[in-house]
Write an enzyme that holds these catalytic residues in place. Structure first.
Site, PDB file in Angstrom:
ATOM      1  N   LYS A  60       0.843  -1.204   0.000  1.00 17.37           N
ATOM      2  CA  LYS A  60       0.000   0.000   0.000  1.00 17.37           C
ATOM      3  C   LYS A  60       0.879   1.256   0.000  1.00 17.37           C
ATOM      4  O   LYS A  60       1.927   1.310   0.668  1.00 17.37           O
ATOM      5  CB  LYS A  60      -0.889  -0.043   1.240  1.00 17.37           C
ATOM      6  CG  LYS A  60      -1.981   1.028   1.327  1.00 17.37           C
ATOM      7  CD  LYS A  60      -2.898   0.733   2.532  1.00 17.37           C
ATOM      8  CE  LYS A  60      -4.037   1.731   2.629  1.00 17.37           C
ATOM      9  NZ  LYS A  60      -4.913   1.431   3.786  1.00 17.37           N
ATOM     10  N   SER A  62      -9.822   1.484   2.858  1.00 16.52           N
ATOM     11  CA  SER A  62      -8.938   2.267   2.028  1.00 16.52           C
ATOM     12  C   SER A  62      -7.859   1.437   1.316  1.00 16.52           C
ATOM     13  O   SER A  62      -7.167   1.985   0.446  1.00 16.52           O
ATOM     14  CB  SER A  62      -8.244   3.341   2.868  1.00 16.52           C
ATOM     15  OG  SER A  62      -7.463   2.753   3.883  1.00 16.52           O
ATOM     16  N   SER A  99     -10.112  -0.916   7.080  1.00 16.07           N
ATOM     17  CA  SER A  99      -9.536  -0.710   5.747  1.00 16.07           C
ATOM     18  C   SER A  99      -8.778  -1.870   5.126  1.00 16.07           C
ATOM     19  O   SER A  99      -8.351  -1.753   3.983  1.00 16.07           O
ATOM     20  CB  SER A  99      -8.626   0.523   5.762  1.00 16.07           C
ATOM     21  OG  SER A  99      -9.431   1.677   5.874  1.00 16.07           O
TER      22      SER A  99
END
Lengths: 94, 499
Positions: free
Chosen positions: B75, B150, B174
């Site tokens: 990420k 997310s 997330s």
């Protein structure tokens, strides 16, 4: 509904500039969210201790001995504006 | 081995093949890199899960490295030295950190290679990956729909088989929610289990790194190489023992709990749980019983207030964490025009933050600043901290009677792009089932348990539904074992979503 002055005050604290349109939409959006958040006002929390942290940690500090740290050039490498040994910023007096 | 066969291997299987010399790490990296380039970038019909893809194939890794040179997608918000780390934001566009996050560094030390950085909601704030400054990520199951957020880029990359596994972060759900919406496994460990050093911060008392993988065994493997005390993160903890590979084949002797407040019959949510999701959840529950688990009702009386408390605490912490983005040391800098009325350093601070932050981030900074401001601190932040204590105690009490708690991960399957962006609270409701565990700091994992929504998804068979399992702090091994046994029995096939 939170008022315009409060929005401007909070924006100032947060160092955010907002356009007229943004002030208005922010008022509505924040008020909407706050309406839901107000829910926590329903609970009786008089005898409850606040949690600042979920895990019980103590003594997490290391020995106070000097160690290698980020070299100045590496620290300044991403600066939008730099001098030989510092970050260049607009003068606070300007 | 053909590329098709190679990419079909789970991370654990691929590592075994690498160690057995059946394939080289260069071949594996090349295969995934080419797929990432072809399907994972921006542009027409592509998933936009990667903001950066490795340009070169690393030199072959010695097969005795634990992770044998297997690539991993990471990420965007993890600092990776010399590689763009932008946390999905314009304010950090192109930022190349001078150091690497501990979680990533440990994986690299174990032999993992960085395949790419994945797109995410800006500063990890969002549940749909639509609040990314570099464009939304698409769900490989249905490209007009969101992958969740997310960690949507990481989830989509794994679901589409563009990476064997990925690293994400979970603050209010997330990792778990995008895992559910993309039909893969996602886990948030106990708070403190993985170092946050080098993770561009959102909410420091909640953020945790974790795995997004094709199966539970891979999640255990990835976690085992990341977890443990790091002297660079004072909130990180030693686990009581090593993470073990799961092996359970049934659930005999396991006590599972379902809570009326979280899925068995949710008040605010019962109108909101899609019928297909409810069906899949009930089927999974019945399956758990067939496997020998004892299921009972538990009470989590403060769970319905978790979302409200979270949306005070997390924005408050973010308003503090994002104060550092001021145009001084890194990232975007904007300056006010003469005559704009700003003086001194505000000529830089306010325009920089105006230009660099997206709408959702601004909203949360405003919310957090308001909750912490004089006159409101006790009513909002002070109260939210107390609600947090009550939620943690609810779980502790429930775990006296059960080993794990079962809930749906999300009330809905993947929704359409644009469906919820107009209504902040409607978007926040996506976190309803995941936020309580974040507040309590306990571990939780989402595994795919079925499909729902006729006519949607590849072949019209439906979109993925996630099942969430939560356990007490430091119960990772038992949680992984229970999840593994259920996963094997469910037999979910995610290959339909492969690009």
């Amino acid at each position: 509904m939170i008022d315009r002055d409060e929005v401007l005050h909070v924006a100032r604290l947060a160092r955010l500039s907002l356009s007229e349109q943004e002030i208005d939409s922010m008022r509505h959006e924040l008020s909407g969210v706050l309406d839901h958040i107000e829910k926590i006002g329903e609970l009786d929390l008089a005898d409850v201790a606040p949690s600042t942290h979920v895990a019980d940690i103590a003594g997490a500090l290391r020995e106070d001995e000097p160690r290698r740290c980020l070299p100045p050039d590496a620290a300044l490498a991403s600066a939008p504006a730099r001098s030989d040994d510092g970050f260049l910023v607009p003068s606070p007096q300007a | 081995m053909s590329v098709r066969d190679l990419i079909a291997l789970s991370a654990t299987e691929a590592i075994a093949a690498l160690k057995a010399g059946e394939v080289s790490s260069g071949e594996v990296f090349t295969a995934y890199r080419e797929r990432a380039e072809e399907h994972g970038g921006a542009g027409h019909g592509r998933l936009n899960c990667f903001s950066w893809i490795a340009g070169a194939v690393p030199d072959d890794t010695p097969p005795d490295a634990a992770l044998a040179g297997l690539p991993i997608a990471v990420k965007d918000l993890f600092c990776t030295e010399g590689v763009p780390s932008q946390s999905g934001s314009k304010i950090l566009e192109g930022y190349r950190p001078p150091y690497t996050a501990t979680a990533v560094a440990r994986l690299q030390a174990a032999g993992a290679h960085l395949l790419g950085k994945t797109n995410q909601d800006e500063f990890a704030m969002g549940s749909s990956n639509e609040h990314c400054a570099f464009g939304p990520v698409l769900n490989p199951w249905e490209r007009s729909r969101v992958p969740g957020g997310s960690s949507g880029g990481s989830a989509a990359a794994v679901a589409a088989c563009l990476a064997p596994w990925a690293l994400g972060t979970d603050t209010g759900g997330s990792i778990r929610q995008p895992a559910a919406l993309c039909g893969i496994v996602g886990m948030k460990p106990t708070y403190g289990a993985v170092s946050r050093y080098g993770m561009i911060a959102f909410a420091s008392s909640l953020d945790q790194a974790g795995p997004l993988t094709r199966n539970v065994a891979d999640a255990a493997l990835l976690l085992s190489h990341m977890a443990g005390r790091d002297e660079m993160d004072a909130t990180s903890l030693s686990l009581p023992g090593p993470i073990e590979m799961p092996s359970a084949t049934d659930l005999k002797g396991v006590r599972l709990g379902v809570a009326a407040e979280l899925g068995a019959q949710s008040g605010e949510m019962s109108g909101g749980i899609e019928p297909g999701v409810r069906r899949a959840f009930e089927q999974a529950r019945a399956l758990a019983e067939e496997l020998g688990a004892e299921i009972s009702e538990v009470q989590l009386p403060h769970a319905p207030h978790a979302l409200a408390a979270y949306y005070v605490l997390a924005p408050a912490e973010c308003s503090s964490n994002l104060a550092r983005f001021d145009g001084v040391r890194y990232g975007l800098r904007s300056e006010a025009e003469d005559g704009d009325g700003e003086r001194g350093l505000l000529r830089m601070y306010t325009p920089t933050r105006h230009d660099g932050f997206g709408a959702e981030v601004k909203r949360r900074i405003m919310l957090g600043t308001y909750a912490l401001s004089a006159g409101y601190y006790d009513a909002y932040y002070g109260r939210a901290q107390r609600v947090r204590t009550m939620i943690a105690e609810d779980f502790k009490r429930a775990f006296e009677r059960v080993d794990c708690i079962l809930t749906p991960t999300s009330a809905t399957t993947a929704f359409e792009l644009g469906a919820l962006t107009g209504d902040p609270w409607a978007m926040y409701l996506n976190d309803y089932f995941t936020v309580p565990m974040s507040l309590a700091g306990i571990p939780a994992i989402s595994i795919p348990c079925g499909l729902a929504g006729e006519g949607l998804g590849p072949g019209g068979a439906g979109l993925p539904v996630g099942l969430q399992l939560a356990g007490p702090a430091f119960s990772e091994n038992r949680l992984l074992d229970v999840a593994h046994a259920l996963e094997q029995a469910i037999g979910f096939d995610g290959s339909r979503a492969y690009a």
